[in-house]
Design an enzyme around this catalytic site. Structure first.
Site, short mmCIF file in Angstrom:
data_model
loop_
_atom_site.label_atom_id
_atom_site.label_comp_id
_atom_site.label_asym_id
_atom_site.label_seq_id
_atom_site.Cartn_x
_atom_site.Cartn_y
_atom_site.Cartn_z
CE1 TYR A 45 -3.39 -8.80 4.13
CE2 TYR A 45 -1.12 -9.45 3.77
CZ TYR A 45 -2.20 -8.66 3.46
OH TYR A 45 -2.09 -7.73 2.46
N GLY B 134 -10.76 2.84 1.38
CA GLY B 134 -9.56 2.29 2.03
C GLY B 134 -8.27 2.77 1.39
CD GLN B 135 -2.35 0.98 1.92
OE1 GLN B 135 -2.70 -0.17 2.15
NE2 GLN B 135 -1.09 1.31 1.80
CB ILE C 222 -18.48 -1.23 5.22
CG1 ILE C 222 -17.08 -0.72 5.61
CG2 ILE C 222 -18.41 -2.51 4.42
CD1 ILE C 222 -16.39 -1.57 6.64
N1 SER Z 1 1.01 -4.06 3.15
C1 SER Z 1 0.59 -5.37 3.55
C2 SER Z 1 0.78 -5.58 4.99
O1 SER Z 1 1.75 -5.12 5.53
C3 SER Z 1 1.33 -6.44 2.78
O2 SER Z 1 0.64 -6.75 1.62
O3 SER Z 1 0.00 -6.22 5.61
#
Ligand code: SER
Length: 317
Positions: free
Chosen positions: A143, A11-12, A35
């Site tokens: 989130y 991932g990033q 994964i």
């Molecule tokens: N980079 C993330 C987002 O934009 C923030 O933690 O969801």
């Protein structure tokens, strides 16, 4: 840290963190967890061990931990803010049910655990300027809800079971290596790609919207130095405010324009992203991280811009 499992290694953050950890601790002791459908490729695959590590499958994680004698887990599995808003139940399943699985494996096998939190753990009622370490956290995104829960559950496992949990609240992370997917802060990465391709950038975030950002090398340094920090100095654990720069779309545009005078930008505001951005802090107070584990960033907007443009020009040639 002797043997480290990086969950989300393609991932990033994971793709760069895995490389950096291999550089520091040796290739064989860093296991790249992935994964299905996001397997490591190229150098990431060739340079060290890898294993399928799905956070929703606790036996799978426990088997890797036992096989490689893992003592530290970087748990980077998560959906970013915009994608999470579209799939809230999946965001919870990965972020929280997944975290619970990791913490249980860590408790049974005596592992330390790093799970990122975020500026997204704050909400509209949080003080927006120089947001303190300990303050109101009432986010209005799934989130954010999952990040606050991450912090609380991680602290709970430390207090109740002594699991060595630590985390930082990452700002928007900017990098030229692996593009982010579905974050509110992604515009600050995309803008560099447009500039290097010679295209006009269409900005989804309004002028004047400040958000905390960080260049990836500083983010990696934070994740590693917190896990190496002397535990007796840590008053906090999950998660530390860290900061290096805060800007609005116009400031990053101007910073790029100083190097690319023909670069152009227009605004076409995305209401979902704007709503999320408006609920997040303008800037963070990171004095606790500085005092408790000597956190200090290296990059500001100008030095990051020079490095991003140089590296993207080489990459997109
Ligand atoms: N980079 C993330 C987002 O934009 C923030 O933690 O969801």
């Amino acid at each position: 840290m002797k043997n480290v499992l990086v969950i989300g290694s393609t991932g990033q953050i994971g793709s760069e963190l895995t490389r950096e950890l291999r550089k520091r601790y040796g290739n064989d002791s860093i296991i790249a967890g992935y994964i299905k459908g996001a397997e490591p490729k190229g150098e990431l695959k060739e340079s060290g061990p890898s294993a399928e590590a799905d956070v929703t499958n606790p036996e799978m994680i426990a088997n890797i931990v036992k096989k490689y004698n893992v003592d530290t887990i970087y748990n980077l599995a998560a959906l970013l803010s915009v994608v999470a808003e579209k799939k809230p139940q999946l965001a919870w399943k990965i972020g929280i049910d997944g975290l619970w699985n990791i913490l249980e494996v860590a408790r049974e096998n005596n592992c330390a655990v790093f799970t990122p939190s975020s500026i997204g753990s704050f909400g509209p009622s949080t003080p927006h300027v120089q947001t303190p370490q300990d303050t109101v956290q009432r986010p209005c995104t799934i989130y954010g809800v999952s990040k606050v829960t991450t912090e609380l559950l991680s602290d709970y496992y430390f207090k109740k079971y002594g699991v060595d949990t630590r985390s930082v609240r990452f700002p928007g992370l900017i990098s030229y290596v692996t593009p982010p997917g579905g974050g509110t802060t992604d515009y600050a990465v995309d803008i560099y790609y447009s500039a290097v391709r010679g295209e006009k950038f269409v900005c989804p975030i309004k002028k004047g919207t400040l958000m905390d950002m960080m260049y990836m090398p500083d983010g990696l340094h934070a994740a590693i130095s917190l896990m190496e920090a002397d535990p007796t100095r840590l008053v906090h654990r999950n998660g530390f405010n860290i900061a290096s720069m805060s800007f609005d779309p116009d400031e990053i545009f101007q910073a790029i324009k100083r190097h690319k005078p023909n670069f152009e930008m227009e605004y076409d505001v995305d209401m979902l992203k704007q709503g999320i951005a408006d609920s997040w802090p303008d800037s963070l107070d990171d004095s606790c991280a500085r005092a408790e584990w000597d956190w200090k960033p290296q990059y500001d907007l100008e030095s990051m811009t020079v490095d991003m443009l140089k590296n993207l020009e080489a990459k997109l040639k």
